[in-house]
Design a protein around this motif. Structure first.
Motif, PDB file in Angstrom:
ATOM      1  N   PRO A 142       0.829  -1.212   0.000  1.00  0.00           N
ATOM      2  CA  PRO A 142       0.000   0.000   0.000  1.00  0.00           C
ATOM      3  C   PRO A 142       0.861   1.258   0.000  1.00  0.00           C
ATOM      4  CG  PRO A 142      -0.084  -1.099   2.113  1.00  0.00           C
ATOM      5  CD  PRO A 142       0.634  -2.004   1.206  1.00  0.00           C
ATOM      6  N   HIS A 143       0.301   2.399  -0.392  1.00  0.00           N
ATOM      7  CA  HIS A 143       1.104   3.608  -0.605  1.00  0.00           C
ATOM      8  C   HIS A 143       1.706   4.149   0.661  1.00  0.00           C
ATOM      9  CE1 HIS A 143       0.342   4.225  -4.859  1.00  0.00           C
ATOM     10  NE2 HIS A 143      -0.861   3.746  -4.630  1.00  0.00           N
ATOM     11  N   TRP A 144       0.887   4.098   1.755  1.00  0.00           N
ATOM     12  CA  TRP A 144       1.410   4.669   2.991  1.00  0.00           C
ATOM     13  C   TRP A 144       2.623   3.886   3.481  1.00  0.00           C
ATOM     14  CZ3 TRP A 144       1.390   1.329   7.029  1.00  0.00           C
ATOM     15  CH2 TRP A 144       0.523   0.221   6.923  1.00  0.00           C
ATOM     16  N   LEU A 145       2.627   2.565   3.219  1.00  0.00           N
ATOM     17  CA  LEU A 145       3.758   1.755   3.684  1.00  0.00           C
ATOM     18  C   LEU A 145       5.031   2.124   2.927  1.00  0.00           C
ATOM     19  CD1 LEU A 145       4.597  -0.458   5.558  1.00  0.00           C
ATOM     20  CD2 LEU A 145       4.200  -2.079   3.748  1.00  0.00           C
ATOM     21  N   ILE A 146       4.883   2.454   1.619  1.00  0.00           N
ATOM     22  CA  ILE A 146       6.075   2.800   0.835  1.00  0.00           C
ATOM     23  C   ILE A 146       6.749   4.024   1.430  1.00  0.00           C
ATOM     24  CG2 ILE A 146       6.895   3.491  -1.412  1.00  0.00           C
ATOM     25  CD1 ILE A 146       4.683   1.989  -2.660  1.00  0.00           C
ATOM     26  N   PHE A 147       5.946   5.057   1.719  1.00  0.00           N
ATOM     27  CA  PHE A 147       6.570   6.284   2.225  1.00  0.00           C
ATOM     28  C   PHE A 147       7.140   6.094   3.617  1.00  0.00           C
ATOM     29  CE2 PHE A 147       5.832   8.602  -1.321  1.00  0.00           C
ATOM     30  CZ  PHE A 147       4.517   8.669  -1.695  1.00  0.00           C
ATOM     31  N   ALA A 148       6.347   5.432   4.483  1.00  0.00           N
ATOM     32  CA  ALA A 148       6.788   5.300   5.881  1.00  0.00           C
ATOM     33  C   ALA A 148       8.052   4.461   5.974  1.00  0.00           C
ATOM     34  CB  ALA A 148       5.677   4.669   6.725  1.00  0.00           C
ATOM     35  N   LEU A 149       8.116   3.375   5.179  1.00  0.00           N
ATOM     36  CA  LEU A 149       9.278   2.489   5.303  1.00  0.00           C
ATOM     37  C   LEU A 149      10.548   3.159   4.782  1.00  0.00           C
ATOM     38  CD1 LEU A 149       9.572  -0.226   6.426  1.00  0.00           C
ATOM     39  CD2 LEU A 149       9.363  -1.192   4.174  1.00  0.00           C
ATOM     40  N   TRP A 150      10.386   4.020   3.753  1.00  0.00           N
ATOM     41  CA  TRP A 150      11.578   4.707   3.237  1.00  0.00           C
ATOM     42  C   TRP A 150      12.189   5.596   4.312  1.00  0.00           C
ATOM     43  CZ3 TRP A 150      15.199   4.564  -0.167  1.00  0.00           C
ATOM     44  CH2 TRP A 150      15.912   5.711  -0.504  1.00  0.00           C
ATOM     45  N   HIS A 151      11.307   6.345   5.006  1.00  0.00           N
ATOM     46  CA  HIS A 151      11.847   7.215   6.044  1.00  0.00           C
ATOM     47  C   HIS A 151      12.401   6.423   7.208  1.00  0.00           C
ATOM     48  CE1 HIS A 151      10.865  10.908   4.138  1.00  0.00           C
ATOM     49  NE2 HIS A 151       9.614  10.556   3.967  1.00  0.00           N
ATOM     50  N   LEU A 152      11.770   5.275   7.509  1.00  0.00           N
ATOM     51  CA  LEU A 152      12.282   4.454   8.610  1.00  0.00           C
ATOM     52  C   LEU A 152      13.663   3.911   8.283  1.00  0.00           C
ATOM     53  CD1 LEU A 152      11.396   3.347  11.319  1.00  0.00           C
ATOM     54  CD2 LEU A 152      10.698   1.292  10.159  1.00  0.00           C
ATOM     55  N   ILE A 153      13.834   3.483   7.014  1.00  0.00           N
ATOM     56  CA  ILE A 153      15.145   2.942   6.649  1.00  0.00           C
ATOM     57  C   ILE A 153      16.216   4.031   6.725  1.00  0.00           C
ATOM     58  CG2 ILE A 153      16.475   1.989   4.757  1.00  0.00           C
ATOM     59  CD1 ILE A 153      14.097   0.473   3.911  1.00  0.00           C
ATOM     60  N   SER A 154      15.868   5.238   6.282  1.00  0.00           N
ATOM     61  CA  SER A 154      16.890   6.281   6.344  1.00  0.00           C
ATOM     62  C   SER A 154      17.196   6.652   7.788  1.00  0.00           C
ATOM     63  CB  SER A 154      16.452   7.514   5.563  1.00  0.00           C
ATOM     64  OG  SER A 154      15.313   8.063   6.144  1.00  0.00           O
ATOM     65  N   PHE A 155      16.183   6.573   8.689  1.00  0.00           N
ATOM     66  CA  PHE A 155      16.441   6.850  10.095  1.00  0.00           C
ATOM     67  C   PHE A 155      17.385   5.816  10.687  1.00  0.00           C
ATOM     68  CE2 PHE A 155      15.920   8.234  14.260  1.00  0.00           C
ATOM     69  CZ  PHE A 155      15.680   7.147  15.065  1.00  0.00           C
ATOM     70  N   ILE A 156      17.169   4.537  10.324  1.00  0.00           N
ATOM     71  CA  ILE A 156      18.036   3.493  10.883  1.00  0.00           C
ATOM     72  C   ILE A 156      19.465   3.661  10.391  1.00  0.00           C
ATOM     73  CG2 ILE A 156      18.457   1.024  10.918  1.00  0.00           C
ATOM     74  CD1 ILE A 156      15.532   0.574  10.950  1.00  0.00           C
ATOM     75  N   PHE A 157      19.601   4.040   9.127  1.00  0.00           N
ATOM     76  CA  PHE A 157      20.940   4.254   8.585  1.00  0.00           C
ATOM     77  C   PHE A 157      21.662   5.372   9.323  1.00  0.00           C
ATOM     78  CE2 PHE A 157      24.251   4.697   5.607  1.00  0.00           C
ATOM     79  CZ  PHE A 157      24.343   6.018   5.199  1.00  0.00           C
ATOM     80  N   ILE A 158      20.958   6.478   9.556  1.00  0.00           N
ATOM     81  CA  ILE A 158      21.587   7.606  10.251  1.00  0.00           C
ATOM     82  C   ILE A 158      21.908   7.238  11.691  1.00  0.00           C
ATOM     83  CG2 ILE A 158      21.219   9.949  11.050  1.00  0.00           C
ATOM     84  CD1 ILE A 158      21.646   9.996   8.244  1.00  0.00           C
ATOM     85  N   ALA A 159      21.023   6.485  12.345  1.00  0.00           N
ATOM     86  CA  ALA A 159      21.260   6.144  13.756  1.00  0.00           C
ATOM     87  C   ALA A 159      22.488   5.257  13.891  1.00  0.00           C
ATOM     88  CB  ALA A 159      20.031   5.465  14.354  1.00  0.00           C
ATOM     89  N   ILE A 160      22.613   4.260  12.994  1.00  0.00           N
ATOM     90  CA  ILE A 160      23.784   3.376  13.076  1.00  0.00           C
ATOM     91  C   ILE A 160      25.052   4.167  12.817  1.00  0.00           C
ATOM     92  CG2 ILE A 160      24.926   1.427  12.000  1.00  0.00           C
ATOM     93  CD1 ILE A 160      22.290   0.181  11.547  1.00  0.00           C
ATOM     94  N   LEU A 161      24.995   5.073  11.820  1.00  0.00           N
ATOM     95  CA  LEU A 161      26.178   5.871  11.497  1.00  0.00           C
ATOM     96  C   LEU A 161      26.586   6.746  12.679  1.00  0.00           C
ATOM     97  CD1 LEU A 161      27.991   6.413   9.120  1.00  0.00           C
ATOM     98  CD2 LEU A 161      26.546   8.296   8.508  1.00  0.00           C
ATOM     99  N   LEU A 162      25.582   7.315  13.364  1.00  0.00           N
ATOM    100  CA  LEU A 162      25.890   8.188  14.488  1.00  0.00           C
ATOM    101  C   LEU A 162      26.543   7.423  15.621  1.00  0.00           C
ATOM    102  CD1 LEU A 162      23.830  11.018  15.764  1.00  0.00           C
ATOM    103  CD2 LEU A 162      24.197   9.291  17.396  1.00  0.00           C
TER     104      LEU A 162
END
Lengths: 120, 185, 362
Positions: free
Chosen positions: C18-38
């Motif tokens: 569904p559309h909402w899942l596409i947007f939400a998951l993209w932002h979640l993945i970028s958040f996880i990437f930034i958190a691990i990097l930090l």
């Protein structure tokens, strides 16, 4: 007026360069538990007591700067937690019953272990 | 129960023993030997104690390096009670072990820091060599590694002091109902 | 937008999400990437600072904990986690507990705004430049909170001093940002980086060397770094603003400073040193002949490496300055900031405007 800016900037850069040169010199750390310093013969470490030579004359007790450090009532004992390692007792013993060793790692958990008695 | 907690105990003790942060408390000549142990020749920073914190709430090791006088005693008690809980004390030098060279008849020196706060490791000699201070920290690390989370209550209870400061005066009194008025100890 | 987003969208359409899942998951993945990097960056940076300062003072840093001391920060963090939670008597409860959060969360938020590669920009907005500096004014408020809410009169004075220093150095910082947006014509960080993309002579440090020096020095003041670190060193004199904090609340102040160092260095590298562009003008991974997908991945990795190299050089210089210079008192820092940095920054704006005018004529 520009000249009054150039001199401080030059000194600042010279400071950075001095620290940079210091980074490439040899390390001076002595890795302690593996490598220890060589001590000279007069080093005043832990005091040891030879029972056979002692005649219980009491000279060491009289010469010690502290009143309650050396006790010779029935047994001989030195309280190493008060001792300041001055060497008066070692120097003045007539029969050479006390001598310095080179041991300096004397940390203990409770203070009773620091009282040296005759059977040590 | 002890078997289940043993890995957590190991990690907990390993972390605490490898990052002991001392408090800067140097009263007398032993302070110079403590500073020399921090400098480049004998480096405590290799063992994890690089930062010497100046605030007692952030430090967890109190190295009493120097003589404790009657004037300093309430301050030492206050600093010890301000430290946060897993805390350890090393009494460095003859003066803080048992009064040292002032034990003859000095009117102003407390004969041993363990009359005021509970001490973990005693380090004699006047002053101890800086390598001896590093050796004392290693023995303290060995002592920490034998603790366990189960005995934590008994451990915290052993840190309670018997003294308190009388209000508005720099006098330490016993924490009991009968107030014994002494000029120091 | 980029190769990663295209692959992600295609995968999601194939499995009929569904559309909402596409947007939400993209932002979640970028958040996880930034958190691990930090987390990885802060752990490495704390240990690196100790070993680097030990390098300059002819001793060895921590080397007993792991091999070459690599587990030292983990031991510190676990110890701080298990410390007792002290609550002093005379504190103002709400502000006391809010101050460590306010120090660390804006720093984490600001990590989303920097373009790491041409494909990975976690939050692309048309005013990232202004947003960056606006969000970074919040940790200054947090030091004021920390100093005020401890029941300690010396902490109050220390907090006020820290706040005054940081506020007075934000003015030259903003003025240098104005000069950058005059040069580039936009506030979007990605277009600023794309405009510096031909060779090393297109980087904005070359016309704007005065702006680089002013920005660098003002950033040192904001980070509370030597030679302007009187707020930190006040813990050695009477009481700094964080003396009544222990345990994990103190760890927020402690680790937040290193995270701020890294992100401001990355920001300086983006604005003045060309961001993720390479100094030669072409990328090394473009010379290999591989299929397009692998080439895109390699190009992204190489851009990330270039950005990290530039940030690393700036961090080395910042810590080298720490090892060399003594401290300035608050009075001298304020005089320096108001009487020297601010007029030079205003002068710099005029010079950049004239330069841009001349370039557009010629």
């Amino acid at each position: 007026m520009i000249k009054s800016f150039i001199l401080p900037i030059k000194e600042l850069i010279k400071g950075l360069y001095t620290v940079f040169k210091n980074g490439f010199k040899k390390r001076v750390t002595l890795e302690y538990p593996e490598k220890k310093k060589l001590l000279n013969n007069n080093f005043r470490g832990k005091i040891n007591y030879i029972k056979e030579n002692c005649i219980k004359c009491g000279i060491c007790q009289n010469v010690c700067p502290l009143i309650s450090c050396i006790k010779i009532d029935t047994d001989f004992s030195i309280d190493l937690s008060q001792c300041i390692f001055c060497g008066n007792c070692v120097e003045n013993c007539p029969k050479n019953a006390l001598y310095f060793t080179k041991e300096y790692e004397l940390a203990v958990n409770n203070k009773e272990k620091l009282i040296l008695k005759e059977d040590n | 129960m002890h078997i289940i907690l043993s890995t957590i105990d190991n990690i907990y003790n390993w972390a605490r023993s490898n990052s002991l942060w001392p408090l800067t408390f140097a009263t007398s000549c032993c302070g110079i030997e403590m500073m020399s142990a921090t400098a480049s020749n004998f480096d405590i920073a290799r063992f994890g104690s690089e930062v010497f914190r100046a605030s007692p709430r952030q430090a967890d090791l109190l190295i009493i390096a120097g003589t404790i006088t009657h004037k300093m005693a309430p301050i030492l008690l206050r600093l010890y009670e301000q430290m946060a809980e897993p805390k350890y004390v090393i009494a460095m030098g003859a003066c803080s072990c048992s009064g040292g060279m002032f034990k003859n008849d000095s009117y102003s020196v407390v004969y041993g820091a363990d009359k005021i706060i509970p001490v973990d490791i005693y380090l004699p000699m006047c002053p101890p060599k800086p390598e001896a201070l590093i050796d004392a920290i290693k023995k303290l690390q060995h002592k920490i590694k034998q603790e366990s989370l189960i005995n934590r209550d008994a451990y915290i209870r052993s840190h309670k002091t018997n003294l308190q400061q009388k209000d508005d005066l720099d006098i330490l009194t016993l924490k009991e109902d009968i107030q014994i008025f002494k000029m120091g100890l | 937008m980029s190769i990663f987003y295209l692959i992600y969208i295609e995968f999601m359409i194939r499995i009929n999400a569904p559309h909402w899942l596409i947007f939400a998951l993209w932002h979640l993945i970028s958040f996880i990437f930034i958190a691990i990097l930090l987390v990885i960056t802060v752990i490495i940076l704390v240990l690196f600072e100790r070993k680097y300062l030990a390098f300059y003072t002819r001793r060895k840093g921590p080397n007993r904990v792991g091999t070459y001391g690599c587990l030292q920060t983990i031991a510190d963090a676990i110890k701080l986690l298990f410390k007792e939670n002290i609550e002093p008597k005379n504190i103002d409860k709400m502000i006391y507990y809010t101050a460590p959060l306010l120090v660390f969360s804006p720093i984490m938020t600001v990590w989303f705004l920097i373009p790491f590669t041409s494909g990975i920009i976690p939050f692309d907005s048309s005013c990232s430049l202004l947003l960056f500096m606006a969000i970074l004014s919040i940790p200054i408020l947090a030091t004021l909170f920390a100093g005020f809410s401890s029941g300690n009169k010396y902490s109050l004075i220390g907090g006020l001093r820290a706040c005054t220093q940081a506020i007075s150095s934000e003015i030259p910082l903003f003025l240098c940002l104005i000069s950058i947006s005059i040069l580039s014509g936009s506030m979007n960080l990605d277009s600023i980086v794309k405009m510096q993309n031909d060779s090393i002579f297109q980087w904005y440090i070359f016309p704007n060397i005065l702006g680089f020096i002013i920005f660098f020095i003002s950033a040192l003041i904001v980070m509370n770094r030597t030679p302007f670190d009187l707020p930190e060193a006040e813990s050695e004199l009477t009481a700094g603003y964080h003396s009544e904090y222990s345990g994990m609340k103190f760890a927020m102040f402690f680790l937040g400073e290193y995270a701020l160092t890294f992100i401001l260095s990355a920001f300086i590298a983006t604005l003045f040193l060309g961001g993720y562009n390479s100094p030669m003008g072409f990328y090394i991974s473009d010379l290999l002949n591989l299929p397009i997908i692998f080439q895109e991945f390699l190009k992204n990795i190489e851009q990330f490496i270039w950005l990290m190299l530039k940030t690393g050089i700036l961090i080395l210089i910042i810590m080298w300055i720490r090892a060399s210079y003594p401290r300035l008192t608050t009075e001298k820092t304020l005089i320096f900031s108001w009487y020297i940095l601010t007029p030079l920054a205003i002068f710099n704006i005029f010079i950049m405007a004239i330069y841009k005018l001349l370039r557009s004529i010629l």
